[in-house]
Write an enzyme that holds these catalytic residues in place. Structure first.
Site, short mmCIF file in Angstrom:
data_model
loop_
_atom_site.label_atom_id
_atom_site.label_comp_id
_atom_site.label_asym_id
_atom_site.label_seq_id
_atom_site.Cartn_x
_atom_site.Cartn_y
_atom_site.Cartn_z
N PRO A 257 0.79 -1.24 0.00
CA PRO A 257 0.00 0.00 0.00
C PRO A 257 0.82 1.29 0.00
CG PRO A 257 0.07 -0.91 2.20
CD PRO A 257 0.80 -1.90 1.33
N CYS A 258 1.51 1.55 -1.11
CA CYS A 258 2.27 2.79 -1.21
C CYS A 258 1.33 4.00 -1.23
CB CYS A 258 3.16 2.79 -2.45
SG CYS A 258 2.31 2.51 -4.01
N HIS A 259 0.04 3.77 -1.50
CA HIS A 259 -0.93 4.87 -1.50
C HIS A 259 -1.16 5.42 -0.09
CE1 HIS A 259 -3.20 1.08 -0.95
NE2 HIS A 259 -3.94 1.80 -0.11
#
Length: 295
Positions: A257-259
């Site tokens: 989850p780089c978001h």
């Protein structure tokens, strides 16, 4: 009968893609105009649907009403404005351990990094299956080796998606096939948390990149961190810029989850698959997490 079923499935996938684009546009509009506190009619007009249809569609998609989502965005901005110049209230909240309430806090994806030889030779001797799927955030391509998911990306153009995949592994052999590893990974979009332990990743990256990506997995759904926090967690407090580069090279959308990583000032920042999609994912996850807390 089978042809009819496939036609229905294609129609459902097309409608899902249309709905995502509408809601992403609405979320982007709310994010850009929250200071004006736009009402239901105004946002519905921007995406060219009736207010009642927009209310129903947004609530079904995000798990909360447009009004409550606007309140969520407004609160996040309020936290940003309370920054003391070094640490925002949002960061302070994250550091107090409030993030431990989400079920995704217990998500431990098995990461098996590729060998240096595999990394160097561009995937030679690797056999990669790939397929396409619909998610709440648009079309995506997902690819896997015999060990786990090696690539996932949001992309509407299938030809472009395949070319991007092959550029990642120029010497690998490819087959369009949906396998069990991919199916297990895609369950995450159905909120099937009981299958999370079945998700496996086979990643192409340096030791530093793997360390950063593994750190991202510890950020629960509905919570955010900063580049600075990630750098501190991996023992390199001065490596915020290098952390940002590693995050920008994340080969597996959403599962890693780089978001959920934003700037220390509270700005969402960039995203490989588009800032509007990042805002949509953050808002969707925040709404889901808030709904869980209230249930």
């Amino acid at each position: 009968m089978r042809i009819f079923a496939l036609q229905n499935l294609n129609e459902m996938e097309t409608q899902a893609s249309i709905n995502y684009k509408r809601i992403a546009e609405a979320i982007d509009y709310i994010q850009q105009n929250f200071r004006k506190q736009p009402n239901l009619d105004e946002v519905a007009e921007k995406i060219h649907v009736s207010p009642s249809h927009f209310q129903r569609l947004f609530t079904e998609w995000a798990g909360t009403s447009p009004k409550k989502f606007l309140q969520y965005i407004s609160v996040e901005h309020a936290k940003k404005t309370l920054a003391d110049g070094r640490t925002t209230l949002f960061d302070a909240t994250f550091e107090t351990g409030l993030s431990s309430t989400s079920r995704l806090h217990d998500l431990f994806v098995n990461i098996e990094g590729m060998t240096p030889a595999e990394y160097k030779n561009g995937g030679k001797n690797l056999f990669i299956n790939y397929s396409f799927a619909e998610s709440p955030f648009g079309s995506l391509i997902v690819a896997s080796t015999s060990k786990g998911i090696c690539y996932m990306a949001f992309e509407d153009d299938e030809e472009k998606a395949i070319n991007n995949l092959k550029n990642k592994f120029p010497n690998a052999a490819f087959q369009r096939k949906l396998d069990l590893l991919q199916q297990n990974a895609l369950f995450i979009f159905q909120n099937d948390w009981n299958r999370l332990n079945e998700i496996k990743l086979h990643l192409k990256g340096t030791g530093f990149q793997l360390k950063v990506w593994e750190s991202l997995l510890k950020i629960p759904m509905g919570k955010l961190s900063t580049y600075k926090n990630i750098a501190e967690q991996i023992g390199n407090p001065k490596a915020s810029r290098a952390v940002g580069t590693a995050i920008g090279n994340n080969p597996v959308a959403y599962l890693i989850p780089c978001h959920r990583v934003i700037q220390s000032a509270g700005n969402f920042g960039g995203y490989m698959w588009g800032p509007a999609r990042k805002a949509a994912i953050i808002g969707w996850e925040g709404a889901k997490a808030n709904k869980e807390c209230n249930d």
